[in-house]
Write an enzyme that holds these catalytic residues in place. Structure first.
Site, PDB file in Angstrom:
ATOM      1  N   SER A 131       2.537   1.235   5.624  1.00 44.89           N
ATOM      2  CA  SER A 131       1.663   0.354   6.568  1.00 44.89           C
ATOM      3  C   SER A 131       1.431   1.163   8.159  1.00 44.89           C
ATOM      4  O   SER A 131       2.124   1.782   8.428  1.00 44.89           O
ATOM      5  CB  SER A 131       2.199  -0.744   6.920  1.00 44.89           C
ATOM      6  N   GLY A 132       0.068   0.938   8.512  1.00 41.92           N
ATOM      7  CA  GLY A 132      -0.196   1.534   9.826  1.00 41.92           C
ATOM      8  C   GLY A 132      -0.728   2.960   9.678  1.00 41.92           C
ATOM      9  O   GLY A 132      -1.478   3.428  10.623  1.00 41.92           O
TER      10      GLY A 132
ATOM     11  N   ASP B 297      -5.139  -6.795  12.595  1.00 41.25           N
ATOM     12  CA  ASP B 297      -3.898  -6.144  12.527  1.00 41.25           C
ATOM     13  C   ASP B 297      -3.738  -4.498  13.219  1.00 41.25           C
ATOM     14  O   ASP B 297      -3.968  -3.569  12.236  1.00 41.25           O
ATOM     15  CB  ASP B 297      -3.369  -6.182  10.873  1.00 41.25           C
TER      16      ASP B 297
ATOM     17  N   HIS C  46       1.548  -5.531  12.259  1.00 40.00           N
ATOM     18  CA  HIS C  46       2.424  -5.926  11.348  1.00 40.00           C
ATOM     19  C   HIS C  46       3.695  -5.162  11.404  1.00 40.00           C
ATOM     20  O   HIS C  46       4.876  -5.650  10.852  1.00 40.00           O
ATOM     21  CB  HIS C  46       2.097  -6.416  10.089  1.00 40.00           C
TER      22      HIS C  46
END
Length: 285
Positions: A236-237, A130, A77
């Site tokens: 994120s990630g 994801d 994402h």
């Protein structure tokens, strides 16, 4: 649901060499300090040398983990363009290595990206699969502050484990409070402890709050019953990691959740072990 971002380091002891090392040097080596994101405190410089800052237009927006001298593991994402199911162009982002204080450019150096690959089952604005890999334009030089993480064994390995009911540490440059009036995005790398939950327990917690969130087997949850400590936006990630003796492996990728540090609503992460064959196929490319 909102995507989120920060990193978790789990404390666990498992059998020797029960991990994958895709780098050309020893993986998962770093200093070990008691962690203090939301409900956390400052990390130390070089404490998580595989953690990178992914930037766009000069600003940090996601985290990632170095797994080879040319590959970064992150959340799919993070690389969505915001237009349909299109992903960002490689030239639009950079990867900052050895980063600690985002205000000090001299602390780190940036690398350009040659290719961006999301998992083929991933669709923007969804949470399934994801996970993504960034390939750097050039191989990097390893230093004491730039080192690779180990990855777990695949789910088909005899020594595979789910890493449930253990303590974790989250680290990243995300927001320090869901309410922006009480805390903004961190400039100095933050860290904090969370618990990794069994998926069924996580489902029960979400249901108890009236949420219809589906927790898939390719995902994992980490948080606290009472809330207070969690990942949040802007990292994120980043990696969810476990300690294995003196080495660390990335077992999850920060993916999604509802709010930040809310009771009975732990963060949700992509389970890396379920994607080892795909990751390996991308490294071969």
């Amino acid at each position: 649901m909102i995507h989120r971002a920060v990193v978790f380091l789990l404390v666990a002891v498992v059998t020797a060499n029960a991990f994958n090392n895709f780098a050309d040097i020893e993986c998962g080596r770093a200093s070990r300090k008691q962690p203090k994101i939301v409900g956390g405190g400052d990390a130390l410089p070089g404490e998580f040398p595989w953690l990178v800052s992914i930037t766009r237009r000069g600003g940090h927006f996601c985290g990632g983990s170095l797994i080879t001298n040319r590959h970064v593991l992150t959340a799919a994402h993070c690389i969505c363009s915001g237009v349909g199911n299109d992903i960002l162009k490689p030239a639009s982002i950079k990867v900052s290595l050895g980063q600690y204080d985002l205000r000090k450019e001299s602390d780190a150096y940036e690398m350009t990206v040659s290719t961006i690959t999301a998992h083929p089952e991933y669709k923007c604005n969804k949470v399934k699969s994801d996970i993504a890999i960034l390939k750097l334009d050039q191989p990097i030089s390893w230093t004491s502050k730039v080192l690779p993480a180990c990855l777990p064994l695949g789910s088909d390995d005899l020594a595979y484990r789910k890493y449930e009911n253990i303590l974790a540490t989250v680290a990243g440059w995300g927001w320090t409070n869901e309410n922006s009036s009480k805390g903004g995005r961190a400039n100095i790398l933050q860290k904090a402890k969370v618990n990794v939950l069994e998926n069924e327990r996580c489902r029960q917690w979400y249901k108890s709050q009236g949420k219809k969130t589906k927790i898939q087997e390719t995902q994992m949850c980490a948080g606290h019953e009472q809330g207070g400590v969690d990942s949040c936006w802007a990292d994120s990630g980043g990696p969810l990691m476990v300690d294995q003796s003196s080495q660390t492996m990335v077992i999850g990728v920060v993916s999604t959740g509802i709010g930040c540090a809310r009771p009975y609503l732990p963060g949700i992460y992509t389970r890396v072990s379920d994607f080892i064959p795909w990751i390996q196929s991308q490294l071969g490319n």
